[in-house]
Scaffold this motif. Structure first.
Motif, PDB file in Angstrom:
ATOM      1  N   VAL A   1       3.301   8.178   2.136  1.00 41.67           N
ATOM      2  CA  VAL A   1       2.049   8.856   2.475  1.00 41.67           C
ATOM      3  C   VAL A   1       2.093  10.228   1.824  1.00 41.67           C
ATOM      4  O   VAL A   1       2.982  11.037   2.118  1.00 41.67           O
ATOM      5  N   GLY A   2       1.173  10.479   0.905  1.00 39.10           N
ATOM      6  CA  GLY A   2       1.177  11.744   0.193  1.00 39.10           C
ATOM      7  C   GLY A   2      -0.207  12.344   0.095  1.00 39.10           C
ATOM      8  O   GLY A   2      -1.174  11.833   0.663  1.00 39.10           O
TER       9      GLY A   2
ATOM     10  N   SER B   1       0.472   5.907  -1.026  1.00 40.82           N
ATOM     11  CA  SER B   1      -0.280   6.914  -1.778  1.00 40.82           C
ATOM     12  C   SER B   1       0.010   6.855  -3.264  1.00 40.82           C
ATOM     13  O   SER B   1      -0.851   7.182  -4.079  1.00 40.82           O
ATOM     14  N   ASN B   2       1.211   6.467  -3.648  1.00 39.87           N
ATOM     15  CA  ASN B   2       1.527   6.278  -5.063  1.00 39.87           C
ATOM     16  C   ASN B   2       2.623   5.233  -5.194  1.00 39.87           C
ATOM     17  O   ASN B   2       3.355   4.947  -4.247  1.00 39.87           O
TER      18      ASN B   2
ATOM     19  N   SER C   1      -3.339  12.728  -1.661  1.00 39.75           N
ATOM     20  CA  SER C   1      -4.173  12.085  -2.679  1.00 39.75           C
ATOM     21  C   SER C   1      -5.502  11.712  -2.047  1.00 39.75           C
ATOM     22  O   SER C   1      -5.590  11.484  -0.834  1.00 39.75           O
ATOM     23  N   HIS C   2      -6.529  11.634  -2.873  1.00 41.77           N
ATOM     24  CA  HIS C   2      -7.871  11.225  -2.432  1.00 41.77           C
ATOM     25  C   HIS C   2      -8.327  11.997  -1.184  1.00 41.77           C
ATOM     26  O   HIS C   2      -8.894  11.422  -0.259  1.00 41.77           O
TER      27      HIS C   2
ATOM     28  N   THR D   1      -4.802  10.108   5.912  1.00 50.36           N
ATOM     29  CA  THR D   1      -4.210   9.202   4.926  1.00 50.36           C
ATOM     30  C   THR D   1      -3.182   8.300   5.590  1.00 50.36           C
ATOM     31  O   THR D   1      -3.153   7.081   5.371  1.00 50.36           O
TER      32      THR D   1
ATOM     33  N   ILE E   1      -3.812  14.688   5.162  1.00 47.98           N
ATOM     34  CA  ILE E   1      -2.699  13.762   5.016  1.00 47.98           C
ATOM     35  C   ILE E   1      -2.523  12.926   6.284  1.00 47.98           C
ATOM     36  O   ILE E   1      -2.051  11.786   6.233  1.00 47.98           O
TER      37      ILE E   1
ATOM     38  N   LYS F   1      -3.169   4.186   5.814  1.00 55.08           N
ATOM     39  CA  LYS F   1      -2.087   3.330   5.331  1.00 55.08           C
ATOM     40  C   LYS F   1      -1.500   2.487   6.460  1.00 55.08           C
ATOM     41  O   LYS F   1      -1.009   1.371   6.222  1.00 55.08           O
TER      42      LYS F   1
ATOM     43  N   ASN G   1      -1.178  12.259  -8.902  1.00 48.66           N
ATOM     44  CA  ASN G   1      -1.263  13.015  -7.658  1.00 48.66           C
ATOM     45  C   ASN G   1       0.022  13.827  -7.560  1.00 48.66           C
ATOM     46  O   ASN G   1       0.907  13.700  -8.415  1.00 48.66           O
TER      47      ASN G   1
ATOM     48  N   THR H   1       0.838  -1.194   0.000  1.00 45.35           N
ATOM     49  CA  THR H   1       0.000   0.000   0.000  1.00 45.35           C
ATOM     50  C   THR H   1       0.871   1.241   0.000  1.00 45.35           C
ATOM     51  O   THR H   1       2.087   1.187   0.194  1.00 45.35           O
TER      52      THR H   1
ATOM     53  N   ARG I   1      -9.873   4.511   0.004  1.00 47.40           N
ATOM     54  CA  ARG I   1     -10.349   5.887  -0.131  1.00 47.40           C
ATOM     55  C   ARG I   1     -10.908   6.402   1.195  1.00 47.40           C
ATOM     56  O   ARG I   1     -11.506   7.464   1.261  1.00 47.40           O
TER      57      ARG I   1
END
Length: 456
Positions: A186-187, A110-111, A189-190, A200, A197, A204, A337, A108, A164
């Motif tokens: 971890v960035g 963020s990108n 996104s979404h 997020t 963040i 994660k 992203n 997993t 999400r």
């Protein structure tokens, strides 16, 4: 799939067999929700959709060899009737995971999830039979679908875990519990789902939280939010990155032509890696994959060889090709992203070319109140990377132009206008990057691909 009788399928899913279904009929193939892929020994999953109802294709699937259909309404071919098809698939996947011998690896971040999962899958396949998430089938349908592809001899199951919102990763882990987990980054996104963040990062962290004391977690040492997840897991932790204290690290990094080389340093020794993938972000993806293989007992030389031979598997992700006129195209248009956009413009800046570097950039979606700031920053990153010209496509992308002070930059209303501008501007030897959130630059990439000649 792990062989099961229809009676077992009904018991696992809480379903009821139709009168035409043979309880002893053996399911040996996969579960498919596209009737065109249904084949001998498999199951067909009938899902009602907005444009088509899978139940209407059950007879076709049966004619192609499917043993039965998992259905929610009466059909004229053998069926296992359930209340909810996706829930039934999930229960089936849980059973498969519980009886399979495969080591389960979860990824997993963020990108970079798809690219890293592809790397791990290719490396694991060198060790034994491997099943990995196809493309980005990482949601409530694609995840159990992938798990159901496991067969009796499968040794490794590599799963991409997306979310999400809070709780999503935990739900996926409960279907097929990983014993090795990888958290990439971890960035931003979404944000429409996470809100911040910090949320997020919490989402994660559900992967390392889930893995028990008998498991292992690989964490990005250079991302503070990821490194901090060592405190929330009872699993053994190994860190990867470029920090000197990372157990798995890259030393002596050479950017070369954009396909980086580095010395892979592990507790078991070191080996030189020469990647065949474009972009500096793949150094981290490769380190994460190397960490997994180290945990699986592979030697550094073996890992390095696998990384050097690994290629791009998923479409529209750093796909570099040359057109007959000499134009080099980077199709990274699948999604975007802030972190992946930054990596893409850096890759364009490193790409050897005798012409200009042109970036066609679409909107980065789901950024909420950070949208203007992130797009302005992207313009700055493109300028700093050495991009010569920017074409910003569609609503919300004007801040890219504002941030790219000193660079030739044009805002166009849509992809058709971007294509027309490119046709007027492109010269032989130019290099073009195409990137944006889903669909927003796909037409541009496809137009350029129509004149594709060779992959790089």
């Amino acid at each position: 799939m792990i062989p099961m009788s229809l009676a077992q399928v009904a018991a696992v899913t809480g379903g009821k067999l139709s009168e035409t279904a043979d309880p002893q009929a053996l399911v040996t193939g996969g579960v498919e929700y596209d009737s065109r892929k249904a084949g001998p020994g498999g199951l067909f999953l009938a899902i009602p959709g907005a444009k088509a109802d899978g139940h209407d294709f059950a007879a076709k699937a049966h004619a192609q060899g499917a043993v039965a259909t998992i259905a929610t309404r009466p059909i004229d071919s053998p069926a296992v009737y359930v209340d909810d098809a996706i829930a039934a698939l999930t229960l089936l996947a849980k059973h498969v995971a519980s009886v399979a011998k495969a080591r389960i690896i979860g990824v997993t971040g963020s990108n970079g999830k798809t690219s890293t999962k592809d790397l791990i899958g290719q490396l694991c396949a060198r060790l034994g039979p491997t099943v990995a998430t196809e493309a980005n089938f990482n949601n409530e349908l694609g995840h159990p679908y992938t798990v159901c592809r496991v067969e009796p001899d499968t040794e490794y199951l590599v799963l991409e875990l997306a979310a999400r919102g809070l709780g999503h990763i935990t739900q996926l882990c409960e279907i097929a519990p990983p014993t090795i987990g990888v958290v990439l980054n971890v960035g931003i996104s979404h944000l429409d789902g996470f809100g911040s963040i910090e949320t997020t990062a919490k989402a994660k962290s559900e992967l390392p939280r889930f893995i028990g004391a008998d498991g292992s977690v690989l964490l990005n040492a250079d991302d503070p939010r990821v490194a901090a997840m060592a405190d929330v897991t009872s699993a053994s932790v190994a860190r990867y990155g470029i920090r000197e204290d990372a157990e798995i690290r890259a030393a002596d990094i050479d950017p070369r032509d954009g396909r980086h080389a580095f010395t892979l340093v592990t507790p078991a020794g070191a080996a030189r890696v020469e990647l065949n993938l474009w972009g500096d972000h793949h150094v981290y993806n490769a380190l994460a994959a190397a960490g997994v293989l180290w945990k699986l007992g592979a030697a550094p030389d073996e890992i390095a060889a696998g990384l050097g031979e690994a290629g791009r598997l998923s479409e529209r992700r750093m796909d570099v090709f040359t057109r007959p006129d000499g134009t080099v195209v980077i199709d990274d248009s699948y999604n975007a992203n802030p972190a992946s956009m930054g990596a893409a413009v850096r890759a364009l800046g490193q790409l050897p070319t005798g012409g200009r570097r042109i970036a066609v950039l679409g909107l980065m979606a789901d950024l909420q109140e950070l949208e203007e700031e992130c797009h302005r920053r992207l313009g700055e990153q493109a300028r700093d990377a050495g991009v010569d010209e920017i074409i910003a496509v569609g609503d919300g992308t004007q801040p890219i132009i504002d941030g790219a002070d000193g660079v030739t930059a044009t805002h166009v209303p849509d992809q058709a206008a971007a294509i027309a501008l490119l046709e007027n501007r492109l010269r032989p030897g130019d290099a073009v990057l195409v990137k944006g959130s889903r669909y927003r630059t796909w037409d541009v990439a496809d137009h350029l691909r129509a004149k594709e000649e060779t992959d790089q």
